[in-house]
Write an enzyme that holds these catalytic residues in place. Structure first.
Site, PDB file in Angstrom:
ATOM      1  N   HIS A 140      -7.051  -4.562  10.079  1.00 61.42           N
ATOM      2  CA  HIS A 140      -6.620  -4.542   8.804  1.00 61.42           C
ATOM      3  C   HIS A 140      -5.561  -5.146   8.450  1.00 61.42           C
ATOM      4  O   HIS A 140      -4.756  -5.267   9.236  1.00 61.42           O
ATOM      5  CB  HIS A 140      -6.934  -2.961   8.678  1.00 61.42           C
ATOM      6  N   ASP A 156       0.854  -1.121   0.056  1.00 62.30           N
ATOM      7  CA  ASP A 156       0.018  -0.130   0.064  1.00 62.30           C
ATOM      8  C   ASP A 156       1.004   1.282  -0.367  1.00 62.30           C
ATOM      9  O   ASP A 156       2.104   1.137   0.292  1.00 62.30           O
ATOM     10  CB  ASP A 156      -1.064   0.006   1.249  1.00 62.30           C
TER      11      ASP A 156
HETATM   12  C1  GLP Z   1      -0.295   0.446   8.606  1.00 63.27           C
HETATM   13  C2  GLP Z   1       0.124  -0.002   7.040  1.00 63.27           C
HETATM   14  C3  GLP Z   1       0.009  -1.614   7.367  1.00 63.27           C
HETATM   15  C4  GLP Z   1       0.629  -2.327   8.625  1.00 63.27           C
HETATM   16  C5  GLP Z   1      -0.022  -1.892   9.679  1.00 63.27           C
HETATM   17  C6  GLP Z   1       0.507  -2.172  11.106  1.00 63.27           C
HETATM   18  O1  GLP Z   1      -1.282   1.250   8.414  1.00 63.27           O
HETATM   19  N1  GLP Z   1      -0.463   0.262   6.118  1.00 63.27           N
HETATM   20  O2  GLP Z   1       0.443  -2.340   5.918  1.00 63.27           O
HETATM   21  O3  GLP Z   1       0.746  -3.751   8.362  1.00 63.27           O
HETATM   22  O4  GLP Z   1      -0.490  -0.371   9.670  1.00 63.27           O
HETATM   23  O5  GLP Z   1       1.340  -1.155  11.409  1.00 63.27           O
HETATM   24  P1  GLP Z   1       2.329  -1.502  12.688  1.00 63.27           P
HETATM   25  O6  GLP Z   1       3.257  -2.713  12.321  1.00 63.27           O
HETATM   26  O7  GLP Z   1       3.191  -0.354  12.670  1.00 63.27           O
HETATM   27  O8  GLP Z   1       1.465  -1.749  13.815  1.00 63.27           O
END
Ligand code: GLP
Length: 247
Positions: A138, A67
């Site tokens: 998500h 993304d």
């Molecule tokens: C973001 C990204 C995701 C990621 C998620 C978790 O918004 N778009 O692809 O997996 O959040 O982030 P983190 O690993 O910092 O908790």
């Protein structure tokens, strides 16, 4: 889903890096799907370390990121493009033209999402897709909703996701309101999926993803439908699970 538990985030990263190195040895032209976020950082550090030791060769590998933010230039330090360069791409011998991240600044986002899907198809599909997990369940920017999008699409970011990304932008208000993301069918078409989740903040969504019903309100729960989906957790992220998957 195969659930693997590790004592801490470092152990998850080391095991995952070893697994990817083996996969790249077996198939040097591996097509990898990559996430951003804090979770994969120890993994990217470990891959860079192994590369410097001469243990891994990325020269034929191809990558597709999940993304990007809409309205942010690929050269903007806050973009996921730059994130990937900072943490992985510029430290290893991945060829620039083999790395793919959706372009959130494309004039015609409809064309961009179709172009991204075509590029994945032309590469032969994704062999190993690594995923992180949002605290709201998500994956990529596929946010909880009453329905999910199948293919790469433009999407409105939830308040939770904007808060989680505030670190990159200095404040929640500065985080873009929209993203462009692989869709659920794009994700489920990967031949193998490895979702990494670490830390207590993820425990609730880990439990809903694995033990709850398949529902668009928890996009990650759709991984239950995949034949080769693995979830790699540290103890903190696994602590609400009732099943006992081995350490
Ligand atoms: C973001 C990204 C995701 C990621 C998620 C978790 O918004 N778009 O692809 O997996 O959040 O982030 P983190 O690993 O910092 O908790």
């Amino acid at each position: 889903m195969i659930v693997r538990r590790f004592p801490n985030p470092g152990a998850v990263a080391r095991a995952c890096a070893r697994d990817l190195v083996a996969a790249l040895r077996a198939d040097p032209a591996l097509v990898l799907g990559l996430p951003t976020g804090r979770t994969p950082l120890p993994l990217y550090r470990e891959l860079v370390r192994l590369y410097r030791l001469g243990a891994v060769d990325f020269s034929r590998a191809i990558t597709f990121n999940l993304d990007e933010f809409v309205g942010i230039s690929p050269r903007d330090p806050r973009s996921y493009h730059e994130f990937m360069h900072r943490w992985l791409f510029r430290h290893v011998n991945l060829r620039r033209e083999h790395t793919n991240v959706p372009n959130g600044l494309a004039v015609d986002l409809d064309r961009e999402r179709a172009r991204y899907e075509r590029a994945i198809t032309r590469a032969g599909g994704i062999d190993v897709l690594l995923l992180g997990l949002g605290a709201n369940g998500h994956i990529g920017f596929n946010e909880p909703a009453s329905a999910l999008e199948a293919r790469t699409h433009r999407t409105r970011l939830s308040a939770t996701t904007r808060r989680a990304n505030a670190g990159l932008f200095g404040s929640v208000r500065a985080v873009p309101r929209e993203g462009i993301s692989m869709g659920m069918a794009t994700i489920l078409q990967a031949r193998r999926i490895v979702l990494l989740a670490t830390g207590a903040l993820k425990a609730r969504s880990v439990q809903r993803m694995i033990e709850g019903p398949v529902t668009p309100m928890v996009p990650a729960s759709f991984l239950q439908l995949h034949a080769h989906a693995e979830v790699w957790l540290d103890e903190a992220a696994a602590r609400r699970l009732s099943i006992r998957a081995g350490l």
